[in-house]
Design an enzyme around this catalytic site. Sequence first.
Site, short mmCIF file in Angstrom:
data_model
loop_
_atom_site.label_atom_id
_atom_site.label_comp_id
_atom_site.label_asym_id
_atom_site.label_seq_id
_atom_site.Cartn_x
_atom_site.Cartn_y
_atom_site.Cartn_z
N ASN A 186 9.97 14.74 22.03
CA ASN A 186 10.44 14.66 20.64
C ASN A 186 11.65 13.76 20.43
OD1 ASN A 186 12.34 16.37 21.68
ND2 ASN A 186 11.87 18.10 20.35
N HIS A 215 17.86 14.69 20.40
CA HIS A 215 18.55 15.98 20.31
C HIS A 215 19.67 15.85 19.29
CE1 HIS A 215 20.75 19.63 21.25
NE2 HIS A 215 21.84 18.88 21.16
N GLU A 261 28.84 21.00 22.64
CA GLU A 261 28.11 19.88 23.24
C GLU A 261 28.98 18.63 23.37
OE1 GLU A 261 24.64 19.69 20.74
OE2 GLU A 261 23.88 21.61 21.51
P1 IDP Z 1 15.75 21.48 18.90
O1 IDP Z 1 15.78 20.35 19.91
O2 IDP Z 1 14.91 21.10 17.70
O3 IDP Z 1 17.11 22.00 18.52
P2 IDP Z 1 15.37 23.87 20.60
O4 IDP Z 1 14.67 25.11 20.18
O5 IDP Z 1 16.84 23.91 20.81
O6 IDP Z 1 14.95 22.71 19.56
O7 IDP Z 1 14.66 23.40 21.94
C1 IDP Z 1 15.23 22.39 22.74
C2 IDP Z 1 14.14 21.45 23.23
O8 IDP Z 1 13.24 22.18 24.05
C3 IDP Z 1 13.26 20.88 22.13
O9 IDP Z 1 13.82 19.73 21.53
C4 IDP Z 1 12.00 20.56 22.87
O10 IDP Z 1 12.09 19.31 23.56
C5 IDP Z 1 11.94 21.68 23.90
N1 IDP Z 1 11.07 22.76 23.43
C6 IDP Z 1 11.29 23.61 22.40
N2 IDP Z 1 10.29 24.48 22.24
C7 IDP Z 1 9.39 24.18 23.21
C8 IDP Z 1 8.12 24.73 23.59
O11 IDP Z 1 7.59 25.67 22.99
N3 IDP Z 1 7.51 24.13 24.66
C9 IDP Z 1 8.05 23.10 25.34
N4 IDP Z 1 9.23 22.55 25.02
C10 IDP Z 1 9.89 23.08 23.97
#
Ligand code: IDP
Length: 160
Positions: free
Chosen positions: A123, A126, A137
């Site tokens: 994605n 961050h 952070e």
């Molecule tokens: P965010 O990056 O949108 O804040 P977070 O929930 O903090 O989302 O999760 C951190 C990162 O972990 C996400 O950006 C994504 O790359 C990864 N991630 C989140 N949920 C999943 C999942 O269900 N499977 C695999 N990777 C995930």
Amino acid sequence: AHIFKSGWTGVNERTFIAVKPDGVQRRLVGEIVRRFEKKGFKLVALKLVMASEELLKEHYWHLRNRPFYNRLVRDMSSGPIVAMVWQGLDVIKTGRKMMGETSPSDSMPATIRGDNGVEVRRNAIHGSDSVESAHREISLWFQETELSSWDVCSTNWIYS
Ligand code: IDP
């Protein structure tokens, strides 16, 4: 330690933004920097880094009990990251809006994730999700001396 956070409110609010290894590999650094510049935010710090596993584990400590935690730390250490600090009014919330949802497939077109991918593990970006995580952070990724204080000449045309 959170030693340099006082006064980071209003137009001085700061957030930690990182182009993740997949975003760097896909040459999205310029695109992501361009969007934050164009919006009117001020670049306060920027570096290309290979993050250590130790740093990444701490960065994502709140997700340590999630099944994807180890894989996430591995993905994040698979190549260089562009770590940045951006400053401006509501930069934390606005940065999150500009990013889109965690999953690119849930993200609206015109968001960074909505325009640049399909899978949650790829994605691209961050961004801090709250004032507390921004403070945590920024002090985790940067030394105080790496943050620049400078005046942007267009400030009076961005803020009235
Ligand atoms: P965010 O990056 O949108 O804040 P977070 O929930 O903090 O989302 O999760 C951190 C990162 O972990 C996400 O950006 C994504 O790359 C990864 N991630 C989140 N949920 C999943 C999942 O269900 N499977 C695999 N990777 C995930």
